[in-house]
Design a protein around this motif. Structure first.
Motif, PDB file in Angstrom:
ATOM      1  N   ILE A   2      -2.378  10.937  -8.330  1.00 34.17           N
ATOM      2  CA  ILE A   2      -3.119   9.839  -7.723  1.00 34.17           C
ATOM      3  C   ILE A   2      -4.106   9.922  -6.320  1.00 34.17           C
ATOM      4  O   ILE A   2      -5.279   9.608  -6.387  1.00 34.17           O
ATOM      5  N   SER A   9     -12.748   8.185  -6.134  1.00 38.30           N
ATOM      6  CA  SER A   9     -13.020   6.794  -6.323  1.00 38.30           C
ATOM      7  C   SER A   9     -13.867   6.104  -5.156  1.00 38.30           C
ATOM      8  O   SER A   9     -13.824   6.677  -3.948  1.00 38.30           O
ATOM      9  N   LYS A  10     -14.369   4.950  -5.417  1.00 39.39           N
ATOM     10  CA  LYS A  10     -15.003   4.405  -4.308  1.00 39.39           C
ATOM     11  C   LYS A  10     -14.278   3.828  -3.293  1.00 39.39           C
ATOM     12  O   LYS A  10     -14.482   3.671  -2.059  1.00 39.39           O
ATOM     13  N   TYR A  11     -13.025   3.221  -3.897  1.00 43.50           N
ATOM     14  CA  TYR A  11     -12.123   2.480  -2.642  1.00 43.50           C
ATOM     15  C   TYR A  11     -10.636   3.399  -2.638  1.00 43.50           C
ATOM     16  O   TYR A  11     -10.497   4.097  -3.871  1.00 43.50           O
ATOM     17  N   TYR A  13      -6.636   3.620  -1.342  1.00 44.11           N
ATOM     18  CA  TYR A  13      -5.561   3.057  -0.407  1.00 44.11           C
ATOM     19  C   TYR A  13      -4.940   4.368   0.014  1.00 44.11           C
ATOM     20  O   TYR A  13      -4.193   4.910  -0.846  1.00 44.11           O
ATOM     21  N   ALA A  15      -1.490   5.075   1.528  1.00 43.61           N
ATOM     22  CA  ALA A  15      -0.207   4.618   1.845  1.00 43.61           C
ATOM     23  C   ALA A  15       0.192   5.003   3.193  1.00 43.61           C
ATOM     24  O   ALA A  15       0.196   6.290   3.409  1.00 43.61           O
ATOM     25  N   ARG A  18       5.622   6.732   5.801  1.00 43.46           N
ATOM     26  CA  ARG A  18       6.953   5.913   5.809  1.00 43.46           C
ATOM     27  C   ARG A  18       8.155   6.744   5.982  1.00 43.46           C
ATOM     28  O   ARG A  18       8.625   6.838   4.730  1.00 43.46           O
ATOM     29  N   CYS A  21      11.278   5.585   3.887  1.00 44.28           N
ATOM     30  CA  CYS A  21      11.201   5.169   2.505  1.00 44.28           C
ATOM     31  C   CYS A  21      12.018   6.198   1.768  1.00 44.28           C
ATOM     32  O   CYS A  21      12.618   6.175   0.685  1.00 44.28           O
TER      33      CYS A  21
ATOM     34  N   TYR B 164       0.522   5.561 -12.518  1.00 45.70           N
ATOM     35  CA  TYR B 164       1.092   5.646 -11.015  1.00 45.70           C
ATOM     36  C   TYR B 164       2.705   5.890 -11.169  1.00 45.70           C
ATOM     37  O   TYR B 164       2.919   6.967 -10.476  1.00 45.70           O
ATOM     38  N   THR B 278       8.763  -1.385   0.174  1.00 47.03           N
ATOM     39  CA  THR B 278       7.441  -0.315   0.494  1.00 47.03           C
ATOM     40  C   THR B 278       7.016   0.044  -1.018  1.00 47.03           C
ATOM     41  O   THR B 278       5.716   0.110  -1.063  1.00 47.03           O
ATOM     42  N   GLU B 281       5.149  -2.772  -2.470  1.00 43.91           N
ATOM     43  CA  GLU B 281       3.681  -2.907  -1.847  1.00 43.91           C
ATOM     44  C   GLU B 281       2.678  -1.818  -2.017  1.00 43.91           C
ATOM     45  O   GLU B 281       1.323  -2.265  -2.370  1.00 43.91           O
ATOM     46  N   ASP B 282       3.157  -0.606  -1.914  1.00 46.85           N
ATOM     47  CA  ASP B 282       2.386   0.485  -2.362  1.00 46.85           C
ATOM     48  C   ASP B 282       1.899   0.308  -3.628  1.00 46.85           C
ATOM     49  O   ASP B 282       0.507   0.605  -3.977  1.00 46.85           O
ATOM     50  N   LYS B 285      -1.066  -2.533  -4.137  1.00 49.06           N
ATOM     51  CA  LYS B 285      -2.293  -2.064  -3.567  1.00 49.06           C
ATOM     52  C   LYS B 285      -2.839  -1.111  -4.149  1.00 49.06           C
ATOM     53  O   LYS B 285      -4.167  -1.198  -4.482  1.00 49.06           O
ATOM     54  N   TYR B 286      -2.029  -0.072  -4.805  1.00 44.95           N
ATOM     55  CA  TYR B 286      -2.799   1.031  -5.703  1.00 44.95           C
ATOM     56  C   TYR B 286      -3.387   0.242  -6.941  1.00 44.95           C
ATOM     57  O   TYR B 286      -4.534   0.711  -7.243  1.00 44.95           O
ATOM     58  N   ILE B 289      -6.669  -1.860  -6.111  1.00 45.96           N
ATOM     59  CA  ILE B 289      -7.875  -0.954  -5.817  1.00 45.96           C
ATOM     60  C   ILE B 289      -8.307   0.016  -6.936  1.00 45.96           C
ATOM     61  O   ILE B 289      -9.460   0.173  -7.316  1.00 45.96           O
ATOM     62  N   GLU B 290      -7.359   0.390  -7.973  1.00 51.37           N
ATOM     63  CA  GLU B 290      -7.881   1.136  -9.089  1.00 51.37           C
ATOM     64  C   GLU B 290      -8.402   0.213  -9.971  1.00 51.37           C
ATOM     65  O   GLU B 290      -9.496   0.559 -10.681  1.00 51.37           O
ATOM     66  N   GLN B 292     -10.439  -2.082  -9.364  1.00 51.83           N
ATOM     67  CA  GLN B 292     -11.645  -2.321  -8.546  1.00 51.83           C
ATOM     68  C   GLN B 292     -12.550  -1.105  -9.164  1.00 51.83           C
ATOM     69  O   GLN B 292     -13.647  -1.281  -9.407  1.00 51.83           O
ATOM     70  N   ASN B 293     -11.714   0.145  -9.057  1.00 55.37           N
ATOM     71  CA  ASN B 293     -12.564   1.281  -9.305  1.00 55.37           C
ATOM     72  C   ASN B 293     -13.016   1.333 -10.715  1.00 55.37           C
ATOM     73  O   ASN B 293     -14.052   1.812 -11.176  1.00 55.37           O
TER      74      ASN B 293
END
Lengths: 465, 465
Positions: A2, A9-11, A13, A15, A18, A21, B164, B278, B281-282, B285-286, B289-290, B292-293
């Motif tokens: 990841i 990548s352009k974007y 995230y 994390a 935590r 976790c 992921y 957690t 949510e992770d 979001k991942y 974003i992916e 979008q990429n």
């Protein structure tokens, strides 16, 4: 992986850290990093335990990989309920054994859940359990070395399949499980109905029977996603699907299941059987090599000679159906049956030195309505079976009839008018294949009975859990 | 990607050069490489055509990406049947347009399959077709910009999900479609039977009815793979499944299907709801974003503001069930219903500024038997729903009851004794969630009706093809 892809990548995230976790590491990652001297926590199950003079040696596995991590436990620690099969939380420091293996010297051992074998736990340590025995305990059998290794390979196989096809610009299509078509026309399908009588009553309309009350037509579980893939292929180009298919046959052979997975691919602009064969051969060789790269330890657990099959850098053999029949006649095992039976399939593979064999150009009347006639012989169709050791047929495929009028003359039902209409607007030649995932796993893992290639097999009289 | 991974591997398969195999390039790859001056062949469909003085301009798409390749065709070439919707094989040289865009100047144009709109083709160029209209033509609608974009995003989503979870050492488990358990106990399930009367007759045994003749017990289509995942989780650690699930409800809302995909994950050694939140949510979001990429052009086709949702770098909100009810009361939209309905879900998300909201700690009697009681309040369970804009609930999850005696007292059926027994040997705390893939796609793509997020939707009275 990841992190790497995120960097490219352009974007991205990130994390946040935590602490809540994760307070332990998976064993696959501990073994990979091998940070000798590092304080480490692992959680898993005791697969073996040996009590010696000053220490207890426990092999702990958490399912993330085939290997076990050896834990060295000083006898000073309280470990009464630490037994074979118990779940544990171990804290300690990584060190290197005299033999150079990574081990964890424990300074804290917590038993999370105990395991008293005499309370009915069906497995024993260091005891090989035959597959017929473990199959009686479907809910527990993934705790055995054998089944866990097969399931990890199956999981990796899924990933490699998606990687392969997506890297070649195929689009993954979820073809439907519920369908009003019976693709093969073989009749051995499951039909479905709502179970709730109140729902049936509320939806009942005049002239309908229970079989068609919910969807308005009799509805079956899919036997193939091919026809649907052909629709998608005529807009999205190359497409594939990987999912469950069903047969309501009363067959209990070592090669049949009532629910099994098929990989099906449809190639856009495909007009020769050779193109299709090339794609199948490349794919199968790729998959065998990638599994060897990612799951060598699992293959070792299965007591497979940890080598890629010998055929992986040799070209597959191609025989026409007529050539295959001639070989079988010379061997004295051609019978009056029209097709090629399992014994004959395996004999053909042996005849070709154990290398997978394409059998091509089949008699038209043995194959399905949608297969394309050979250009130079209208009694034959451009169909193929791929035969391998252990299972015989693992792949079936063909060019599809793309001539509107010829297809119309062979169409088995009005319900398939949509399929015919695909040929009417912006038509293209296509070809495709279906591969039985469980049979591929049998070949890959050397598994004799198909029921041991998936976590929860279903076959006649057996749908436990 | 294949080449790169092969370089890193111990074993490598080099596909031989195969001239026969591929005589054209996919448009995604042509646009990516942008080799101006190169002789190139493409195959695809004409999505737009403009005839000008000296040239014909055709936009060709082959489904491999959202973009079209502009083809410049000198009028000297024969192009009578080159119309909107026809399939074509173009040879030419890549050049750069005055505006800096890649285009192909054709020196050969072959029409593979023509398309005469007046013969009943339901789509027209440069015409937006409403979703209700295209849904009447399931076999053709992936030829529209809208559906093709959603399907490419769906395909990429599948890949990102596997990437992921596998990168985090989860094992992919194919939980069964056919099951003798009804996980949720809600009763809205489909039951199955062999369709072939001869099979039923041959398998009939005394004391059995038609519903149980094949498997020996009444058999349903799965509503969730959770219970099976929990079995695998207790040997393989973290596990997940992505596959079809079914509901026989008579619901035709914009949020319900009879067959839909669920991503379900089960986390080993998970003992707090916070851990589960957690991970969810992770993951979400991942994924956003992916996509979008990898699928920016597809999102653009969907007329989505080509931006990641504003909440992607903000923490999700957490409300207890009681807090949520208080907010709804203040807004005057709390009613006598016990749960939280769709209107209320969307109001809660709006109240939190459009950011996804976890609702946690639910009253025990509203939730399933397998959910774990809160340690400090036995009237509540450690369950969560995740609410988002557009769809409301997209994820449901909980910690699982891991106490043998408590679970025994709540077990709805003897058929689940295997599930209870998982707690008996080497037990661990687990928690997990289920995410509706189609609802996630609705949020991601801004699709109002769930029927437009998958290629072949099934809902009451609709199971065409």
């Amino acid at each position: 992986m990841i992190c790497k892809s995120a960097l490219l990548s352009k974007y991205k995230y990130c994390a946040p850290a935590r602490d809540l976790c994760k307070n332990y590491s998976v064993i696959a990652s501990v073994l990979e990093k091998a940070n000798v001297g590092e304080v480490t926590e692992v959680k898993g199950w005791v697969r073996n335990i040996r009590i010696q003079k000053e220490h207890i040696f426990a092999d702990v596995n958490d399912g993330s990989c085939a290997k076990k991590l050896q834990i060295i436990i000083p006898k000073s620690l309280k470990t009464e309920s630490l037994t074979y099969g118990s779940s544990v939380h171990i804290t300690g420091k990584l060190s290197e054994s005299p033999r150079g293996q990574l081990e964890l010297v424990a300074d804290d051992v917590k038993v999370i859940g105990d395991c008293v074998v005499s309370n009915g736990y069906p497995f024993n340590p260091r005891t090989p359990h035959p597959p017929e025995y473990t199959r009686q305990y479907l809910h527990l059998r993934s705790r055995t070395n054998y089944i866990s290794a097969v399931l990890r390979i199956r999981s990796a196989l899924t990933k490699h399949i998606h990687d392969y096809f997506m890297s070649k610009h195929y689009i993954n299509i979820n073809t439907p499980i519920l369908t009003s078509n019976d693709c093969e026309g073989a009749g051995e399908v499951f039909k479905i109905q709502p179970d709730n009588e109140a729902t049936v009553k509320a939806m009942m309309q005049e002239g309908r029977d229970k079989d068609s009350v919910y969807f308005g037509s009799k509805t079956f579980l899919t036997v193939s996603g091919q026809l649907h893939l052909e629709a998608a292929c005529r807009s999205l180009g190359n497409v594939y699907t990987l999912g469950p298919t069903f047969r309501a046959e009363n067959s209990r052979s070592r090669l049949h299941l009532s629910e099994f997975y098929m990989l099906e691919a449809e190639l856009a602009f495909c007009s020769t059987l050779k193109q299709l064969q090339t794609e199948i051969e490349d794919f199968i060789k790729y998959i065998f090599i990638e599994i060897q790269n990612t799951n060598e330890d699992d293959l070792y657990l299965l007591e497979k000679n940890s080598k890629i099959p010998l055929w992986v850098d040799k070209p597959f053999v191609t025989l026409t159906f007529d050539e295959a029949k001639t070989i079988l006649e010379k061997k004295g095992i051609a019978d009056t049956e029209e097709g090629i039976n399992k014994e004959q399939e395996l004999a053909l593979v042996e005849h070709c030195g154990g290398i997978p064999v394409f059998v091509v150009r089949w008699p038209k009347d043995m194959k399905s309505f949608y297969m394309k006639e050979c250009q130079d012989d209208t009694s034959k169709v451009d169909a193929l079976d791929l035969l391998t050791p252990i299972t015989g047929e693992v792949v079936g495929g063909s060019l599809r009839e793309d001539n509107y009028d010829k297809l119309l003359s062979k169409l088995p039902s009005d319900r398939l008018n949509w399929y015919l209409e695909l040929r009417k607007f912006g038509n293209i030649p296509t070809g495709g294949f279906g591969l039985g995932l469980e049979r591929l796993l049998q070949v890959m893992c050397g598994v004799n009975n198909i029921k041991d290639t998936l976590p929860f097999p279903r076959w006649p009289h057996n749908c436990d859990m």
